[in-house]
Design a protein around this motif. Structure first.
Motif, mmCIF file in Angstrom:
data_model
loop_
_atom_site.group_PDB
_atom_site.id
_atom_site.type_symbol
_atom_site.label_atom_id
_atom_site.label_comp_id
_atom_site.label_asym_id
_atom_site.label_seq_id
_atom_site.Cartn_x
_atom_site.Cartn_y
_atom_site.Cartn_z
ATOM 1 N N PHE A 1 44.294 34.690 42.436
ATOM 2 C CA PHE A 1 44.854 33.533 41.737
ATOM 3 C C PHE A 1 45.808 32.732 42.617
ATOM 4 C CE2 PHE A 1 43.521 36.364 38.309
ATOM 5 C CZ PHE A 1 42.785 35.473 37.526
ATOM 6 N N ASP A 2 46.060 33.210 43.838
ATOM 7 C CA ASP A 2 46.865 32.452 44.796
ATOM 8 C C ASP A 2 45.991 31.699 45.800
ATOM 9 O OD1 ASP A 2 49.364 33.294 43.751
ATOM 10 O OD2 ASP A 2 49.110 35.240 44.772
ATOM 11 N N ARG A 3 44.674 31.820 45.690
ATOM 12 C CA ARG A 3 43.767 31.100 46.579
ATOM 13 C C ARG A 3 43.584 29.656 46.097
ATOM 14 N NH1 ARG A 3 41.005 34.418 50.406
ATOM 15 N NH2 ARG A 3 42.490 36.110 50.808
ATOM 16 N N ALA A 4 43.034 28.821 46.966
ATOM 17 C CA ALA A 4 42.840 27.410 46.612
ATOM 18 C C ALA A 4 41.778 27.231 45.535
ATOM 19 C CB ALA A 4 42.467 26.605 47.857
ATOM 20 N N VAL A 5 40.705 28.003 45.639
ATOM 21 C CA VAL A 5 39.573 27.877 44.716
ATOM 22 C C VAL A 5 39.168 29.248 44.218
ATOM 23 C CG1 VAL A 5 37.172 27.147 44.443
ATOM 24 C CG2 VAL A 5 38.723 25.784 45.846
ATOM 25 N N LEU A 6 38.946 29.327 42.916
ATOM 26 C CA LEU A 6 38.429 30.542 42.291
ATOM 27 C C LEU A 6 37.126 30.186 41.592
ATOM 28 C CD1 LEU A 6 38.451 33.422 41.156
ATOM 29 C CD2 LEU A 6 40.095 32.657 39.417
ATOM 30 N N ALA A 7 36.039 30.838 41.994
ATOM 31 C CA ALA A 7 34.717 30.553 41.428
ATOM 32 C C ALA A 7 34.254 31.712 40.562
ATOM 33 C CB ALA A 7 33.698 30.307 42.542
ATOM 34 N N VAL A 8 33.823 31.393 39.355
ATOM 35 C CA VAL A 8 33.219 32.380 38.462
ATOM 36 C C VAL A 8 31.710 32.181 38.515
ATOM 37 C CG1 VAL A 8 33.029 33.212 36.087
ATOM 38 C CG2 VAL A 8 35.239 32.420 36.973
ATOM 39 N N VAL A 9 30.994 33.197 38.935
ATOM 40 C CA VAL A 9 29.547 33.118 39.123
ATOM 41 C C VAL A 9 28.851 33.974 38.077
ATOM 42 C CG1 VAL A 9 27.633 33.628 40.687
ATOM 43 C CG2 VAL A 9 29.786 32.713 41.602
ATOM 44 N N THR A 10 27.882 33.394 37.391
ATOM 45 C CA THR A 10 27.008 34.175 36.522
ATOM 46 C C THR A 10 25.763 34.521 37.317
ATOM 47 O OG1 THR A 10 27.819 32.976 34.577
ATOM 48 C CG2 THR A 10 25.801 34.252 34.320
ATOM 49 N N THR A 11 25.472 35.791 37.420
ATOM 50 C CA THR A 11 24.402 36.266 38.289
ATOM 51 C C THR A 11 23.032 36.113 37.619
ATOM 52 O OG1 THR A 11 24.469 38.534 37.448
ATOM 53 C CG2 THR A 11 26.005 37.975 39.220
ATOM 54 N N GLU B 1 42.072 26.043 41.752
ATOM 55 C CA GLU B 1 40.977 25.272 41.166
ATOM 56 C C GLU B 1 39.940 26.259 40.625
ATOM 57 O OE1 GLU B 1 40.858 22.058 40.922
ATOM 58 O OE2 GLU B 1 42.342 21.314 42.353
ATOM 59 N N LEU B 2 39.576 26.098 39.370
ATOM 60 C CA LEU B 2 38.627 27.020 38.740
ATOM 61 C C LEU B 2 37.276 26.344 38.603
ATOM 62 C CD1 LEU B 2 38.034 29.716 37.336
ATOM 63 C CD2 LEU B 2 38.840 28.685 35.197
ATOM 64 N N VAL B 3 36.265 26.886 39.267
ATOM 65 C CA VAL B 3 34.918 26.312 39.209
ATOM 66 C C VAL B 3 33.934 27.389 38.737
ATOM 67 C CG1 VAL B 3 35.369 24.612 41.024
ATOM 68 C CG2 VAL B 3 34.444 26.868 41.629
ATOM 69 N N VAL B 4 32.789 26.920 38.246
ATOM 70 C CA VAL B 4 31.746 27.840 37.776
ATOM 71 C C VAL B 4 30.442 27.494 38.469
ATOM 72 C CG1 VAL B 4 32.725 28.439 35.545
ATOM 73 C CG2 VAL B 4 31.434 26.324 35.764
ATOM 74 N N TYR B 5 29.635 28.549 38.620
ATOM 75 C CA TYR B 5 28.345 28.379 39.303
ATOM 76 C C TYR B 5 27.325 29.338 38.699
ATOM 77 C CZ TYR B 5 24.644 28.931 42.738
ATOM 78 O OH TYR B 5 23.408 29.009 43.329
ATOM 79 N N GLY B 6 26.071 28.885 38.701
ATOM 80 C CA GLY B 6 24.972 29.754 38.306
ATOM 81 C C GLY B 6 23.665 29.141 38.748
ATOM 82 N N GLU B 7 22.729 30.006 39.133
ATOM 83 C CA GLU B 7 21.389 29.550 39.500
ATOM 84 C C GLU B 7 20.368 30.220 38.597
ATOM 85 O OE1 GLU B 7 18.100 29.728 43.127
ATOM 86 O OE2 GLU B 7 20.221 29.976 43.593
ATOM 87 N N SER B 8 19.396 29.453 38.134
ATOM 88 C CA SER B 8 18.291 29.992 37.356
ATOM 89 C C SER B 8 18.813 30.670 36.093
ATOM 90 C CB SER B 8 17.464 30.931 38.217
ATOM 91 O OG SER B 8 16.224 31.221 37.636
ATOM 92 N N LEU B 9 18.541 31.962 35.910
ATOM 93 C CA LEU B 9 19.036 32.671 34.736
ATOM 94 C C LEU B 9 20.565 32.679 34.722
ATOM 95 C CD1 LEU B 9 17.956 34.234 32.275
ATOM 96 C CD2 LEU B 9 18.211 36.330 33.599
ATOM 97 N N GLY B 10 21.188 32.615 35.900
ATOM 98 C CA GLY B 10 22.634 32.517 35.964
ATOM 99 C C GLY B 10 23.143 31.194 35.409
ATOM 100 N N ALA B 11 22.409 30.113 35.644
ATOM 101 C CA ALA B 11 22.779 28.820 35.067
ATOM 102 C C ALA B 11 22.603 28.844 33.550
ATOM 103 C CB ALA B 11 21.936 27.715 35.688
#
Length: 536
Positions: A271-281, A351-361
């Protein structure tokens, strides 16, 4: 054989040879042609019976019947070879459009053998079901009127057939796949070594045991660029990127696994990093390296990426057997990470971002009620190859600005969300908002465009002008297009980057640039990153 049914089967066979989004191997073309031919035969038989019910019963003489059969046989002798030649030509055209090497024209004649075997097999199954229906109707007619007995017999046979297919065949097959996948999950990809860096789950100081991460989780936390590699690329001191992960067996429930991931984020200082990404696999827990590594290069390692595994099944099996788990996982992990972030002072939140590909999206977007919720609770989102049945995607596509195409919709002039086949499509005249959402979706990606609605309805993307890499000869045909795209799904990712379901590292990093606008990153940096990727 019904002559009318055979004529319809020949027409459907020819239609099945028309091009779709991706080149099909000859054996998959044979399966599609067989299914389509059987569908055509069934339709022809239905038309003939309907005509007879209306009293249309032509009485042909025997010589006329023989001449008609001879003419039909001659037609088959011409129609089938011409259809095969045209099919081979169109497949060659599609290969050129998507940049796939051609090496299958010589095998195309085998399509007919596979198609006949599949069509005859399906016809025989239909005949067996009809015979069973008639037996039941005959038995029931002793107690109820014949019409009622026929309807009841057909309904009972249909219900039993569905139960057998779904229960014994589909569920049994998926159970076997699940057992095999669970066994494979205990193995490792070649070269995967347990990390020692405290910034990684599974390391000696991690709260998550290494063995519980699963095959794809272990590959994820053990992979990615090092601080030295990032520093060499950026020319500045870099940090070791944080990667945390929870495996299916790391805790009891999905909520507990997500809690363990949040605890790992706290432990590593994420939580001290510039960007935190939550990825759905995806189904097996796979995280796309193209997306994660690109983000880490953009910020010189000043990043944290969190993900968890919710299934052992590969994505196609998970999509068939269990669509609830990816959605539950996407919502649970994001909600817990978001809550943990909100507990920190506003000036100390990444910065909180989200990512997912295919079934992850598909699963990741379930965390949000809609675009407004997504832009309110995140700093941005990147979704690649979103399946057609994803609710947020469906709503945004349906609400697109008038005159914009389904394959590249524009919503509210692109203020908050933009769709792209190529990253250049993201450059619209309207200014971006504060939180940016990007959907990468290739015009040739069957994962994005496959839908059961293709059986009976032409989609907008086939009524609108085609993308340059989609064959101009592709058209919507009832039932046919559905089965063509179903076959396309099998090898959707086995094409060059930028085509089909293959989203390459360069286009992904360009999409991240549009989502986050990282400080100091330039077009020259993107080109250097391209050279780095191509040089591997």
């Amino acid at each position: 054989m019904s002559s009318v049914g055979l004529v319809f089967a020949l027409v459907f066979f020819a239609w099945s040879m028309t091009p779709s989004l991706l080149p099909r191997p000859w054996y998959l073309q044979g399966v599609a042609a067989g299914i389509c031919s059987a569908t055509g035969y069934l339709a022809g038989v239905g038309v003939a019976r309907f005509a007879r019910a209306l009293g249309l019963r032509p009485r042909w003489s025997e010589p006329t019947r023989r001449r008609g059969n001879a003419l039909l046989a001659a037609g088959v002798g011409v129609w089938v070879p011409v259809s095969l030649l045209l099919g081979a030509h169109w497949q060659e055209q599609v290969r050129e459009l998507v940049g796939v090497r051609s090496d299958e024209r010589s095998y195309y004649g085998l399509v007919l053998a596979v198609a006949v075997a599949v069509a005859v097999g399906l016809r025989d199954v239909a005949l067996l079901l009809r015979a069973a229906s008639r037996r039941l109707a005959a038995a029931g007619s002793r107690f109820v009127p014949p019409a009622v007995a026929r309807l009841t017999g057909a309904a009972v046979v249909t219900m039993l057939a569905l139960l057998v297919v779904e229960g014994a065949l589909v569920n049994g097959f998926l159970a076997v796949v699940n057992r095999l996948a669970a066994t494979a999950d205990r193995t490792d990809h070649p070269g995967v070594v347990r990390p020692v860096a405290p910034e990684r789950s599974g390391s000696p100081v991690s709260r998550v045991p290494w063995k519980t991460l699963g095959k794809e989780g272990r590959a994820f936390v053990a992979g990615g660029p090092t601080a030295a590699e990032l520093s060499e690329f950026t020319g500045r001191p870099a940090l070791t990127p944080i990667r945390v992960y929870g495996g299916r067996s790391s805790a009891g429930s999905l909520s507990e696994v997500a809690g363990l991931v949040v605890a790992e984020l706290e432990r590593t200082g994420a939580f001290d990093r510039a960007v935190l990404a939550v990825v759905t696999t995806t189904g097996t827990g796979w995280v796309d390296p193209a997306a994660t590594e690109g983000l880490e290069y953009l910020y010189g390692g000043d990043t944290a990426i969190a993900a968890l595994q919710y299934s052992y099944l590969p994505s196609w099996a998970a999509f068939v057997a269990d669509r609830e788990s990816p959605q539950a996982a996407g919502a649970e992990l994001f909600d817990q990470v978001h809550a943990a972030r909100e507990r920190r002072p506003p000036d100390r939140r990444p910065e909180l971002v989200v990512y997912g590909e295919s079934l992850g999206a598909f699963g990741g977007q379930a965390a949000f009620d809609g675009l407004g919720d997504m832009t309110t609770r995140t700093s941005g989102a990147l979704w690649t190859g979103t399946p057609n049945s994803t609710r947020v995607w469906e709503d945004l596509t349906a609400e697109r600005d008038p005159g914009t195409p389904q394959r590249l919709p524009v919503v509210d002039s692109g203020a908050a969300v933009r769709f792209a086949d190529d990253p250049g499509d993201l450059d619209l005249s309207a200014p971006w908002g504060g939180s940016r959402v990007v959907y990468l979706q290739h015009a040739t990606d069957p994962v994005v465009w496959w839908s059961p609605q293709l059986l009976t309805r032409r989609p907008d993307w086939l009524a609108e002008p085609r993308a340059p890499d989609v064959s101009p000869q592709m058209t919507w045909l009832p039932a046919i297009t559905f089965w063509q795209l179903t076959m396309d799904l099998v090898f959707a990712a086995d094409v060059p980057p930028g085509q089909g379901h293959h989203y390459g590292p360069v286009e992904t990093v360009e999409a991240w640039v549009h989502v986050l606008d990282p400080p100091g990153w330039t077009a020259a940096d993107t080109e250097r990153y391209r050279e780095l990727v191509e040089g591997r």
